[in-house]
Each structure stands twice: as structure tokens, then as C-alpha cells.
Design a protein around this motif. Structure first.
Motif, PDB file in Angstrom:
ATOM      1  N   LEU A  14       0.826  -1.206   0.000  1.00 27.80           N
ATOM      2  CA  LEU A  14       0.000   0.000   0.000  1.00 27.80           C
ATOM      3  C   LEU A  14       0.859   1.256   0.000  1.00 27.80           C
ATOM      4  O   LEU A  14       0.546   2.241  -0.673  1.00 27.80           O
ATOM      5  CB  LEU A  14      -0.928   0.003   1.222  1.00 27.80           C
ATOM      6  N   ASP A  15       1.956   1.222   0.724  1.00 26.89           N
ATOM      7  CA  ASP A  15       2.869   2.360   0.735  1.00 26.89           C
ATOM      8  C   ASP A  15       3.465   2.588  -0.652  1.00 26.89           C
ATOM      9  O   ASP A  15       3.647   3.731  -1.086  1.00 26.89           O
ATOM     10  CB  ASP A  15       3.983   2.122   1.763  1.00 26.89           C
ATOM     11  N   GLN A  16       3.760   1.499  -1.343  1.00 30.26           N
ATOM     12  CA  GLN A  16       4.323   1.610  -2.694  1.00 30.26           C
ATOM     13  C   GLN A  16       3.335   2.207  -3.679  1.00 30.26           C
ATOM     14  O   GLN A  16       3.694   3.076  -4.484  1.00 30.26           O
ATOM     15  CB  GLN A  16       4.781   0.224  -3.177  1.00 30.26           C
ATOM     16  N   ILE A  17       2.092   1.773  -3.623  1.00 30.05           N
ATOM     17  CA  ILE A  17       1.140   2.255  -4.625  1.00 30.05           C
ATOM     18  C   ILE A  17       0.659   3.675  -4.320  1.00 30.05           C
ATOM     19  O   ILE A  17       0.069   4.322  -5.184  1.00 30.05           O
ATOM     20  CB  ILE A  17      -0.057   1.299  -4.819  1.00 30.05           C
ATOM     21  N   LYS A  18       0.939   4.173  -3.090  1.00 26.32           N
ATOM     22  CA  LYS A  18       0.625   5.579  -2.802  1.00 26.32           C
ATOM     23  C   LYS A  18       1.436   6.509  -3.701  1.00 26.32           C
ATOM     24  O   LYS A  18       1.049   7.662  -3.914  1.00 26.32           O
ATOM     25  CB  LYS A  18       0.904   5.895  -1.328  1.00 26.32           C
ATOM     26  N   ASN A  19       2.562   6.010  -4.196  1.00 26.31           N
ATOM     27  CA  ASN A  19       3.392   6.809  -5.099  1.00 26.31           C
ATOM     28  C   ASN A  19       2.873   6.788  -6.533  1.00 26.31           C
ATOM     29  O   ASN A  19       3.396   7.494  -7.402  1.00 26.31           O
ATOM     30  CB  ASN A  19       4.838   6.294  -5.075  1.00 26.31           C
ATOM     31  N   ILE A  20       1.872   5.951  -6.780  1.00 25.08           N
ATOM     32  CA  ILE A  20       1.332   5.794  -8.132  1.00 25.08           C
ATOM     33  C   ILE A  20      -0.076   6.363  -8.239  1.00 25.08           C
ATOM     34  O   ILE A  20      -0.413   7.044  -9.214  1.00 25.08           O
ATOM     35  CB  ILE A  20       1.310   4.299  -8.535  1.00 25.08           C
ATOM     36  N   TYR A  21      -0.884   6.103  -7.228  1.00 25.23           N
ATOM     37  CA  TYR A  21      -2.289   6.490  -7.254  1.00 25.23           C
ATOM     38  C   TYR A  21      -2.614   7.444  -6.108  1.00 25.23           C
ATOM     39  O   TYR A  21      -1.979   7.419  -5.055  1.00 25.23           O
ATOM     40  CB  TYR A  21      -3.195   5.257  -7.148  1.00 25.23           C
ATOM     41  N   ASP A  22      -3.644   8.241  -6.334  1.00 26.22           N
ATOM     42  CA  ASP A  22      -4.084   9.202  -5.322  1.00 26.22           C
ATOM     43  C   ASP A  22      -5.267   8.617  -4.570  1.00 26.22           C
ATOM     44  O   ASP A  22      -6.355   8.436  -5.137  1.00 26.22           O
ATOM     45  CB  ASP A  22      -4.467  10.516  -6.007  1.00 26.22           C
ATOM     46  N   PHE A  23      -5.068   8.290  -3.296  1.00 23.43           N
ATOM     47  CA  PHE A  23      -6.157   7.761  -2.486  1.00 23.43           C
ATOM     48  C   PHE A  23      -5.881   8.068  -1.019  1.00 23.43           C
ATOM     49  O   PHE A  23      -4.751   8.371  -0.622  1.00 23.43           O
ATOM     50  CB  PHE A  23      -6.313   6.246  -2.681  1.00 23.43           C
ATOM     51  N   ASP A  24      -6.929   8.007  -0.227  1.00 20.97           N
ATOM     52  CA  ASP A  24      -6.806   8.150   1.221  1.00 20.97           C
ATOM     53  C   ASP A  24      -6.726   6.763   1.830  1.00 20.97           C
ATOM     54  O   ASP A  24      -7.486   5.868   1.445  1.00 20.97           O
ATOM     55  CB  ASP A  24      -8.007   8.899   1.801  1.00 20.97           C
ATOM     56  N   LEU A  25      -5.811   6.599   2.774  1.00 18.45           N
ATOM     57  CA  LEU A  25      -5.635   5.305   3.426  1.00 18.45           C
ATOM     58  C   LEU A  25      -6.010   5.424   4.899  1.00 18.45           C
ATOM     59  O   LEU A  25      -5.440   6.239   5.625  1.00 18.45           O
ATOM     60  CB  LEU A  25      -4.181   4.847   3.278  1.00 18.45           C
ATOM     61  N   GLN A  26      -6.950   4.611   5.306  1.00 24.39           N
ATOM     62  CA  GLN A  26      -7.420   4.611   6.694  1.00 24.39           C
ATOM     63  C   GLN A  26      -7.003   3.304   7.364  1.00 24.39           C
ATOM     64  O   GLN A  26      -7.449   2.220   6.967  1.00 24.39           O
ATOM     65  CB  GLN A  26      -8.939   4.776   6.743  1.00 24.39           C
ATOM     66  N   PHE A  27      -6.151   3.399   8.359  1.00 22.70           N
ATOM     67  CA  PHE A  27      -5.706   2.221   9.107  1.00 22.70           C
ATOM     68  C   PHE A  27      -6.724   1.891  10.189  1.00 22.70           C
ATOM     69  O   PHE A  27      -7.137   2.769  10.956  1.00 22.70           O
ATOM     70  CB  PHE A  27      -4.354   2.490   9.770  1.00 22.70           C
ATOM     71  N   ILE A  28      -7.105   0.614  10.274  1.00 24.67           N
ATOM     72  CA  ILE A  28      -8.032   0.189  11.321  1.00 24.67           C
ATOM     73  C   ILE A  28      -7.433  -1.024  12.042  1.00 24.67           C
ATOM     74  O   ILE A  28      -7.499  -2.152  11.549  1.00 24.67           O
ATOM     75  CB  ILE A  28      -9.418  -0.159  10.747  1.00 24.67           C
ATOM     76  N   PRO A  29      -6.815  -0.777  13.207  1.00 26.32           N
ATOM     77  CA  PRO A  29      -6.231  -1.892  13.968  1.00 26.32           C
ATOM     78  C   PRO A  29      -7.310  -2.761  14.592  1.00 26.32           C
ATOM     79  O   PRO A  29      -8.258  -2.255  15.202  1.00 26.32           O
ATOM     80  CB  PRO A  29      -5.400  -1.179  15.044  1.00 26.32           C
ATOM     81  N   ILE A  30      -7.169  -4.061  14.414  1.00 29.30           N
ATOM     82  CA  ILE A  30      -8.103  -5.019  15.001  1.00 29.30           C
ATOM     83  C   ILE A  30      -7.306  -6.166  15.605  1.00 29.30           C
ATOM     84  O   ILE A  30      -6.101  -6.306  15.357  1.00 29.30           O
ATOM     85  CB  ILE A  30      -9.116  -5.562  13.964  1.00 29.30           C
ATOM     86  N   LEU A  31      -7.970  -6.987  16.387  1.00 29.72           N
ATOM     87  CA  LEU A  31      -7.313  -8.142  16.991  1.00 29.72           C
ATOM     88  C   LEU A  31      -7.707  -9.392  16.217  1.00 29.72           C
ATOM     89  O   LEU A  31      -8.863  -9.813  16.245  1.00 29.72           O
ATOM     90  CB  LEU A  31      -7.703  -8.280  18.463  1.00 29.72           C
ATOM     91  N   LEU A  32      -6.744  -9.958  15.517  1.00 28.00           N
ATOM     92  CA  LEU A  32      -7.029 -11.098  14.647  1.00 28.00           C
ATOM     93  C   LEU A  32      -7.564 -12.282  15.447  1.00 28.00           C
ATOM     94  O   LEU A  32      -8.462 -12.996  14.985  1.00 28.00           O
ATOM     95  CB  LEU A  32      -5.774 -11.500  13.881  1.00 28.00           C
ATOM     96  N   GLY A  33      -7.024 -12.488  16.639  1.00 29.59           N
ATOM     97  CA  GLY A  33      -7.529 -13.582  17.468  1.00 29.59           C
ATOM     98  C   GLY A  33      -9.004 -13.427  17.781  1.00 29.59           C
ATOM     99  O   GLY A  33      -9.751 -14.409  17.799  1.00 29.59           O
ATOM    100  N   GLY A  34      -9.437 -12.196  18.003  1.00 28.09           N
ATOM    101  CA  GLY A  34     -10.849 -11.941  18.258  1.00 28.09           C
ATOM    102  C   GLY A  34     -11.705 -12.212  17.037  1.00 28.09           C
ATOM    103  O   GLY A  34     -12.817 -12.734  17.142  1.00 28.09           O
TER     104      GLY A  34
ATOM    105  N   ALA B 147      -1.051   4.689  19.318  1.00 29.14           N
ATOM    106  CA  ALA B 147      -0.192   5.371  18.347  1.00 29.14           C
ATOM    107  C   ALA B 147      -1.024   6.134  17.326  1.00 29.14           C
ATOM    108  O   ALA B 147      -0.683   7.256  16.942  1.00 29.14           O
ATOM    109  CB  ALA B 147       0.703   4.349  17.648  1.00 29.14           C
ATOM    110  N   GLN B 148      -2.132   5.548  16.895  1.00 32.05           N
ATOM    111  CA  GLN B 148      -3.004   6.216  15.938  1.00 32.05           C
ATOM    112  C   GLN B 148      -3.610   7.474  16.540  1.00 32.05           C
ATOM    113  O   GLN B 148      -3.674   8.522  15.882  1.00 32.05           O
ATOM    114  CB  GLN B 148      -4.110   5.264  15.491  1.00 32.05           C
TER     115      GLN B 148
END
Length: 208
Positions: A33-53, A109-110
Motif C-alpha cells: 500500500l505504501d508503494q502504490i501511494k506513489n502511483i495512485y491518489d487515495f486516502d488510506l485509513q488504518f483500522i487496527p483489530i485483533l485477529l484472534g478476536g 499510536a493512531q
């Protein structure tokens, strides 16, 4: 701004990225996703979740729980994508790591605008340097090496508000149909797996 410019602005996509740092495919997705930010214009929203849950709520489990599939991913699939993306990846001998504290740390951190610095440090520690970040001392050392206050972050993970955000994120993810990570939503269309980012790229390319 003319009408064409306005149309392009209105069509800008928002990618919601549901992740847990204990997933090697989430690590690959983070870098892609970091790489394609240099190619395309988009907003990136990080959503931390607990995979075990998520696994507990959906009855899903890690691919590593199927020995043949786990061996295939570790020996072939993950290294192929790491090479394709040009990123380092080393399978962690401590996998699976309990990421509860780490993901609460991601919430903190977010909220304090240091999420990408935090993720850079944690992802690299787990998936490049093979550290056991299920051990608090290792977490503190990892964050300190990145000029982050590890002790402050660890203390914050004990705060109920931080715990509640992670719980809510995870419950909301399950309600949306998430069963694993990484999962992405673009205009409410769901994509699962870092190897599906190519479909998101096709969508983004039509806007350029």
C-alpha cells in the motif's frame, strides 16, 4: 477549479485497511500500500483489530493451522510476494505471537499521530528481525530503537478507553464480514488478502 477537476476530486477513493501486526500478509500489504501511494491518489485509513478476536467470532483460524498450507505459504507464497514487492521478510520462529498489547499500542499510536512510525518499527521487528514481541521487554526495546517511548505506550495499553477502541474496531470488522487480515474496503467493496491489492490497483487506475 473546472468541472473535470472537481469530478476527479470527488472520485478520490478511500481504502480502509484492517490489520493485525502478527500477520505476515498484513506486513506485506502494509508495504505494498505504501508503494502504490506513489502511483495512485487515495486516502488510506488504518483500522487496527485483533485477529484472534476475529478468528474466535468467525470460527476461522490461521493458515498455519493446516500444516501443508502453512508450509506452502512459508516456503513459497510469502517469499514470492516479498521478492515481488522488493521487501525483506523472514518467518518468525515465535509465530503466532500474542498481539493484544501490540494492537492496543497501535490504537494509542493512531490517536497520537505516530501510527506509521509505530508500525514501521513493530512490523520490521517481527517480520525482518524475527523478534518475539509477545515479550514486553522486546516491545519496549523495539520502540526505543525507533525513538518512541515504549514504556508510555505500554502503560497506555492498560487504559480502558484504548482497550474499548480495539474491541469496537474488531466487533465492527466482524459485522462487516471480515474473517481475517489483511482486509480492505473500498466504497464498501471488500477485498481479502494482500494478493488482492492488484484488484484495488485496477480500480484506482481507472481514476487516473
Amino acid at each position: 477549479m473546472d468541472s473535470n477537476d472537481n469530478q476527479g476530486f470527488m472520485m478520490k477513493k478511500n481504502i480502509q485497511f484492517y490489520f493485525d501486526v502478527g500477520s505476515p500478509t498484513a506486513y506485506l500489504a502494509y508495504h505494498r500500500l505504501d508503494q502504490i501511494k506513489n502511483i495512485y491518489d487515495f486516502d488510506l485509513q488504518f483500522i487496527p483489530i485483533l485477529l484472534g478476536g476475529v478468528f474466535k467470532s468467525t470460527g476461522n483460524s490461521s493458515p498455519a493451522m493446516v500444516p501443508a498450507k502453512g508450509q506452502y505459504m512459508g516456503k513459497f507464497d510469502l517469499p514470492r510476494f516479498a521478492k515481488l514487492y522488493g521487501v525483506s521478510l523472514n518467518l518468525n520462529p515465535h509465530f503466532p505471537i500474542n498481539t493484544l498489547t501490540l494492537m492496543r499500542g497501535a490504537v494509542f499510536a493512531q490517536q497520537n499521530d505516530i501510527l506509521e512510525r509505530y508500525l514501521d518499527a513493530v512490523f520490521e521487528s517481527i517480520w525482518v528481525h524475527k523478534k518475539n514481541l509477545g515479550v514486553l521487554a522486546e516491545v519496549v526495546a523495539t520502540l526505543a530503537a525507533a525513538d518512541l517511548n515504549g514504556r508510555e505506550i505500554i502503560e497506555a495499553t492498560k487504559v480502558q478507553d484504548i482497550k474499548d477502541v480495539l474491541i469496537a474496531n474488531t466487533e465492527d470488522a466482524v459485522e462487516r464480514g471480515v474473517f481475517g487480515v489483511p482486509t480492505f474496503f473500498v466504497d464498501n467493496e471488500m477485498f481479502f488478502g494482500q494478493d488482492r491489492i492488484q484488484f484495488i490497483e485496477v480500480m484506482l487506475s481507472k481514476l487516473n
